[in-house]
Design a protein around this motif. Structure first.
Motif, mmCIF file in Angstrom:
data_model
loop_
_atom_site.group_PDB
_atom_site.id
_atom_site.type_symbol
_atom_site.label_atom_id
_atom_site.label_comp_id
_atom_site.label_asym_id
_atom_site.label_seq_id
_atom_site.Cartn_x
_atom_site.Cartn_y
_atom_site.Cartn_z
ATOM 1 N N TYR A 175 0.800 -1.215 0.000
ATOM 2 C CA TYR A 175 0.000 0.000 0.000
ATOM 3 C C TYR A 175 0.838 1.273 0.000
ATOM 4 N N LYS A 199 -7.327 8.253 -1.736
ATOM 5 C CA LYS A 199 -8.106 8.115 -0.505
ATOM 6 C C LYS A 199 -8.363 6.646 -0.190
ATOM 7 N N LEU A 200 -8.654 5.877 -1.211
ATOM 8 C CA LEU A 200 -8.898 4.446 -1.015
ATOM 9 C C LEU A 200 -7.644 3.741 -0.504
ATOM 10 N N GLU A 202 -5.140 5.101 1.106
ATOM 11 C CA GLU A 202 -4.874 5.548 2.475
ATOM 12 C C GLU A 202 -5.747 4.786 3.475
ATOM 13 N N SER A 203 -6.966 4.468 3.050
ATOM 14 C CA SER A 203 -7.837 3.668 3.933
ATOM 15 C C SER A 203 -7.274 2.264 4.104
ATOM 16 N N TYR A 204 -6.667 1.711 3.055
ATOM 17 C CA TYR A 204 -6.033 0.396 3.152
ATOM 18 C C TYR A 204 -4.836 0.445 4.098
ATOM 19 N N MET A 206 -4.401 2.532 6.584
ATOM 20 C CA MET A 206 -4.917 2.649 7.949
ATOM 21 C C MET A 206 -5.426 1.301 8.463
ATOM 22 N N LYS A 207 -6.096 0.558 7.603
ATOM 23 C CA LYS A 207 -6.601 -0.765 8.010
ATOM 24 C C LYS A 207 -5.441 -1.712 8.310
ATOM 25 N N TYR A 210 -4.192 -0.712 11.604
ATOM 26 C CA TYR A 210 -5.198 -1.136 12.591
ATOM 27 C C TYR A 210 -5.036 -2.623 12.909
ATOM 28 N N ILE A 240 -9.115 3.984 13.643
ATOM 29 C CA ILE A 240 -10.317 3.763 12.820
ATOM 30 C C ILE A 240 -11.519 3.601 13.761
ATOM 31 N N GLU A 243 -14.377 0.858 13.135
ATOM 32 C CA GLU A 243 -14.146 -0.583 13.223
ATOM 33 C C GLU A 243 -14.620 -1.068 14.596
#
Length: 322
Positions: A175, A199-200, A202-204, A206-207, A210, A240, A243
């Motif tokens: 990522y 943005k997508l 960056e969400s990956y 963060m996940k 997490y 997050i 979650e």
């Protein structure tokens, strides 16, 4: 008499000369008409072949027309180039156009060279992208990335290659590399499509972070290092907030450690959007255990108070001996 003879011969010569010239002109005009007719027929045929997509026949017809006298070299060169383009032979098309440009540096032929150069770039770009797509569909992402990188060398401001490289890295779960690629593309192209892709990614990222925090927390729980586990869970929740698993596992630790109020406070503050049956179950369990704890504490207090009361009575009213 001699003068008359000469005069008659002179007249005859003039007549013969006129007739000869007329014949020559007639033959020349006839040949010219025939050649012009053949030329027109050849050019019409070449154009028809070109328009019908019969490019090899079009090439042959244009080349024949170019050898004819008084042919329109510029027009025929452009037609011949288009026929080669129909066969995706862009280099040959440019060779024809540049060859004519060396003879006649006209504006039309110059603009055509520029147009074909751009079309060649488009063709090669799409060809390389298609090759990369084949590798991508076969999950050979490393090879796909190499092809997309080659496409960027041809058209660096096209957004497609950057997106596809980003998608390849995402599928490889790389990522950070995907983010770097999209940032580079955004800087060069300033295309909003890449903003959404970024943005997508960056969400990956963060996940991924997490999940790493959750894994560490579970390891601390296994080691019975509950305080460090709690810190990891809290960090994951902050990262997050939507979650649910972090809330659930942290609440379970609080409950198992009899820290019911902290469990209740944690779960009561959850957004309704992510509230689910597991959270409700743990919340109600924490509430029930807290109420039970209060009842036990109250019962113990009553017992303690009763014992203290008995002690006081014994102090003020000691037993008499007989």
């Amino acid at each position: 008499m001699l003068q008359g003879f000469l005069r008659n011969n002179k007249n005859k010569f003039v007549v013969i000369l006129i007739v000869s010239i007329s014949l020559i002109l007639g033959v020349s005009i006839s040949n010219g008409y025939r050649n012009n007719k053949l030329y027109n027929k050849q050019t019409v045929m070449a154009k028809e072949y070109l328009e019908s997509g019969n490019y090899n026949q079009a090439i042959e017809s244009y080349e024949t027309a170019l050898t004819m006298k008084n042919s329109d070299k510029e027009l025929l060169s452009i037609g011949l180039a288009e026929a080669y383009i129909g066969n995706n032979e862009y280099d040959k098309a440019l060779e024809i156009l540049r060859g004519h440009y060396e003879i006649d540096t006209g504006r039309i032929i110059k603009e055509k060279i520029e147009e074909v150069t751009l079309r060649k770039a488009d063709y090669e770009y799409e060809k390389i992208i298609s090759c990369g797509d084949v590798y991508f569909s076969n999950e050979e992402y490393d090879k796909a990335i190499l092809e997309y990188e080659n496409a960027k060398k041809i058209k660096s401001k096209e957004v497609v290659a950057y997106k596809k490289i980003g998608e390849s890295y995402v599928n490889m779960k790389s990522y950070t590399l995907a983010k770097e690629e999209l940032l580079e593309g955004l800087t060069i192209t300033n295309n909003e499509e890449l903003i959404d892709a970024l943005k997508l990614v960056e969400s990956y990222i963060m996940k991924q972070q997490y999940d790493s925090l959750m894994t560490k927390a579970k390891e601390f729980v296994y080691q019975e290092n509950y305080e460090d586990a709690i810190l990891q869970y809290k960090e994951a929740i902050i990262l997050i907030p939507k979650e649910t698993q972090g809330y659930i596992e942290l609440a379970e630790i609080y409950t198992s450690r009899k820290r019911y109020e902290e469990a209740i406070s944690l779960l009561a503050g959850i957004n309704n959007e992510i509230y689910n049956e597991d959270i409700r179950r743990i919340y109600e369990k924490a509430v029930d255990l807290k109420e039970e704890e209060i009842k036990i504490q109250e019962a113990l207090k009553e017992l303690y108070d009763a014992l203290e009361s008995d002690k006081s009575r014994q102090f003020f009213f000691p037993e008499r001996g007989y």
